[in-house]
Scaffold this motif. Sequence first.
Motif, mmCIF file in Angstrom:
data_model
loop_
_atom_site.group_PDB
_atom_site.id
_atom_site.type_symbol
_atom_site.label_atom_id
_atom_site.label_comp_id
_atom_site.label_asym_id
_atom_site.label_seq_id
_atom_site.Cartn_x
_atom_site.Cartn_y
_atom_site.Cartn_z
ATOM 1 N N MET A 1 -6.685 2.795 -3.274
ATOM 2 C CA MET A 1 -5.975 3.777 -2.453
ATOM 3 C C MET A 1 -6.777 5.077 -2.346
ATOM 4 N N ASP B 1 0.829 -1.209 0.000
ATOM 5 C CA ASP B 1 0.000 0.000 0.000
ATOM 6 C C ASP B 1 0.861 1.255 0.000
ATOM 7 N N ASP C 1 -6.577 1.797 -12.892
ATOM 8 C CA ASP C 1 -5.807 0.846 -12.102
ATOM 9 C C ASP C 1 -6.560 0.558 -10.795
ATOM 10 N N ARG D 1 3.137 5.748 -5.703
ATOM 11 C CA ARG D 1 2.830 5.764 -7.138
ATOM 12 C C ARG D 1 1.731 6.786 -7.439
ATOM 13 N N LEU D 2 0.760 6.887 -6.541
ATOM 14 C CA LEU D 2 -0.321 7.853 -6.701
ATOM 15 C C LEU D 2 0.223 9.284 -6.726
ATOM 16 N N GLN E 1 3.708 1.514 -1.498
ATOM 17 C CA GLN E 1 4.136 1.644 -2.892
ATOM 18 C C GLN E 1 3.026 2.231 -3.752
ATOM 19 N N THR E 2 1.799 1.801 -3.515
ATOM 20 C CA THR E 2 0.662 2.341 -4.270
ATOM 21 C C THR E 2 0.478 3.820 -3.968
ATOM 22 N N GLU F 1 -5.627 -0.876 -8.012
ATOM 23 C CA GLU F 1 -4.897 -0.547 -6.786
ATOM 24 C C GLU F 1 -4.950 0.956 -6.498
ATOM 25 N N LEU F 2 -4.845 1.763 -7.530
ATOM 26 C CA LEU F 2 -4.957 3.219 -7.339
ATOM 27 C C LEU F 2 -6.366 3.578 -6.891
#
Length: 87
Positions: free
Chosen positions: A72, A39, A66, A45-46, A41-42, A68-69
């Motif tokens: 988040m 999380d 995405d 990345r966000l 890392q997500t 995962e995004l």
Amino acid sequence: MDINNKTRIHWSCRRGMRELDIAIMPFFENDYDGLSDGDKQTFVRLLAFEDPQLFRWLMNQATPEDAELERMIKMIQKKNAERRSLA
């Protein structure tokens, strides 16, 4: 960006839009340490997305493709809503 470099992540959380600062900073300050490494890392990345895109996602004007995004974004919104309800 290294998920353990909290100084750099904190700096990346500071955005050019007040609305984003209000959404992202409290989440980072209160919830980041409790996230799993995945999380984190997500979340990092966000932060790489431009302010207009983040604004659209956080204000429910658009949804990230995405999954995962999207998860988040929903997590940030939920945690911030919980904090507001306690205030």
